[in-house]
Design an enzyme around this catalytic site. Structure first.
Site: not given
Length: 591
Positions: A298, A442-444
């Site tokens: 992140r 992506y990655e949340g």
């Protein structure tokens, strides 16, 4: 075609003048050699690799994309990518921040973040191949057994292998509790992994001899939901006892995605057909290992937003300087030329200053966060390590969520400066807009970062990281209270900081009465927090400019952009304040 010049002066200013990185790093355990001379030498070499090797492959890699061979289920990367990775590996970059015990150089994380920016600005698609390896390395280092680190971690650090994170499934995106991939134990302490994963960056490629997949799956006795997830190591190839490669394991790419951006990065559907795997960490405790990877990823994705914004700014600024079109409203500025350049237009300057404010504020915030990870890992004082870790946990959703969202604005403004020419692929700037679209997902997604910030970091952890950050800002404001040169910044910053604390307390009380209020406020609260955090960074940048040894023009640009941020961008936090205060009542149920 776009150009790229490594912004080494701006990086050095942020590291040394704004954050005092040299003094902080050399005071840490094992930090005696982490002097400015060493850090500068590493930055210089990273800049060369990015400018000379990576940047030239950016547009061509986007145009060519990756190639998937259905017969062999293998991926070939664009021309130039494999050679670039060879030079990257030979330069020791894959293990820059890893422990010497594993073959790394044990250099500071903040330096790794700075070099990551340079590589990502050069070619973001290419940079995803080594980037996923970093998260895999952290998970193996912290959760793997010693034999697993010897067998799987060391070759990644050497740059001979790469790693992936295999989390998402067709029916299980952010809700990992829904995943179905199975792990059946065998008699020889291995597991047979069966299932399908999607959206796997660097799931297959031709850059290295092997790929190590870290896979989330369920054991037969796993409880339902996220508490029943375990993590497994699955190598693309089986390994002999001496660690050499043997026959192909039963894992392969089933397809690659056709995407609007990052076309040089292979995003794969990965099929596991009773592939041999090894349990990493404890059974049903895979989320702990996953979050080790996720937090590193992140922060790196936040750096992607910065990297794209930096390259977009460089090119839109050059275009504005060179493009002759129309005249200044007050009369010709360049009467000897057929028209004035775009810089004479106030609105063009607004767009460029917006980009610069985003780029340099984001850089300071990301490096500030990365520096805290070094303090967390190496400080001799346990309390200092604990506080640094709490700060990092609090800042990660802001660094990922807000910086990537602002990259959408920054790349859009670059396109706008170009006008119609920006929409034409051959000029290159439209690629930045396309590439930037994924980084908020992506990655949340941004919504997940917002929920993490408000739901976990504020409510569950009782806002401990926020309190530390507000204390840091308060100490800075008190220190600069008598500085007349900063009075126009310190007053608004102090007021916003006080409001931030008060708003958070009121919001927590409201959510306690109705949990639905969390979802109604989270996104606005994330942006609100981000704009104030960046204001703090810009106040520190302006303060550093007063004492820096940089040329006067360089320092004046910092002062001017700080003034612009406080006048034009910080006021946005009041809009998000209104959104927070509007609450759930402003969101009627839609049938």
């Amino acid at each position: 075609m776009t150009q790229y010049k490594a912004p080494l002066d701006d990086l050095r200013f942020a590291l040394y003048d704004v954050l005092g990185a040299e003094q902080k790093l050399t005071a840490l355990q094992g930090g005696d050699g982490h002097t400015r001379d060493l850090l500068d030498a590493v930055l210089e070499e990273a800049g060369k690799l990015s400018e000379q090797v990576l940047a030239p492959t950016n547009a061509s890699g986007d145009e060519e994309g990756c190639h998937f061979d259905k017969a062999t289920q293998t991926v070939t990367t664009p021309k130039g990518f494999k050679e670039a990775f060879r030079q990257f590996a030979e330069g020791g970059w894959a293990g820059l921040t890893m422990a010497e015990h594993f073959g790394g150089q044990a250099l500071p994380n903040v330096l790794g973040t700075a070099t990551t920016e340079l590589f990502q600005s050069g070619n973001l698609s290419w940079s995803l191949y080594p980037l996923l390896s970093e998260g895999a390395c952290h998970a193996l280092e912290q959760h793997g057994d010693e034999w697993q680190r010897e067998r799987f971690l060391k070759p990644i650090v050497e740059g001979r292998w790469t790693g992936t994170m295999c989390l998402t499934e067709p029916q299980a995106g952010s809700d990992l509790g829904l995943l179905k991939t199975r792990a059946e134990p065998t008699a020889n302490n291995t597991y047979k992994i069966t299932g399908t994963k999607i959206f796997i960056s660097a799931g297959d490629h031709d850059l290295t001899e092997n790929i190590v997949h870290l896979v989330l799956a369920r054991l037969p006795d796993a409880p339902a939901g996220s508490r029943g997830i375990s993590m497994f190591i699955v190598s693309k190839f089986h390994l002999n006892d001496d660690g050499s490669l043997a026959a192909r394991n039963a894992v392969a790419a089933g397809a690659i995605e056709h995407k609007m951006g990052l076309r040089g990065s292979a995003t794969c559907v990965m099929n596991f057909d009773a592939a041999e795997g090894y349990l990493i960490g404890q059974p049903h405790k895979g989320l702990a290992a996953m979050f080790t990877m996720m937090n590193a990823a992140r922060l790196a994705v936040g750096v992607q937003g910065l990297a794209l914004s930096e390259r977009a700014l460089q090119n839109s600024l050059n275009y504005a300087r060179e493009r002759l079109q129309s005249r200044a409203l007050s009369g010709p500025v360049f009467p000897d030329k057929p028209a004035d350049n775009l810089l004479v237009q106030p609105d063009v300057r607004r767009m460029l200053l917006t980009q610069r404010a985003i780029v340099e504020g984001s850089r300071a915030l990301l490096l500030y966060t990365a520096l805290q990870t070094d303090i967390e890992a190496r400080a001799s004082d346990e309390a200092a390590r604990k506080q640094a870790g709490e700060l990092v946990a609090f800042l990660i959703p802001i660094a990922k969520g807000v910086v990537t969202e602002l990259a959408q604005e920054s790349t859009k403004e670059a396109l706008q400066v170009y006008g119609g020419h920006g929409y034409i692929a051959e000029n290159g700037v439209e690629q930045f807009v396309r590439d930037a679209r994924i980084i908020t997902l992506y990655e949340g997604t941004t919504g997940i970062q917002a929920a993490d910030l408000l739901g976990r970091k504020i409510l569950q952890l009782q806002g401990v990281g926020l309190k530390l950050f507000l204390k840091d800002i308060g100490a800075f404001c008190q220190q600069q209270a008598g500085n007349a040169a900063l009075a126009h910044l310190i007053g608004p910053l102090a007021a916003a900081t006080q409001q931030w604390g008060e708003l958070t307390l009121k919001l927590a009380q409201r959510i306690q009465s109705n949990p639905e209020e969390l979802g109604a406020a989270a996104n606005d609260y994330l942006y609100y927090s981000g704009y104030i955090a960046l204001a703090y960074m810009w106040a520190r940048i302006a303060a550093a400019a007063e004492s820096s040894s940089q040329p006067e023009a360089f320092k004046q640009a910092k002062r001017d952009t700080a003034r612009f941020y406080f006048a034009r961008i910080l006021p946005r936090h009041t809009m998000h304040l209104a959104g927070v205060e509007a609450g759930l009542a402003s969101l009627p149920t839609v049938v």
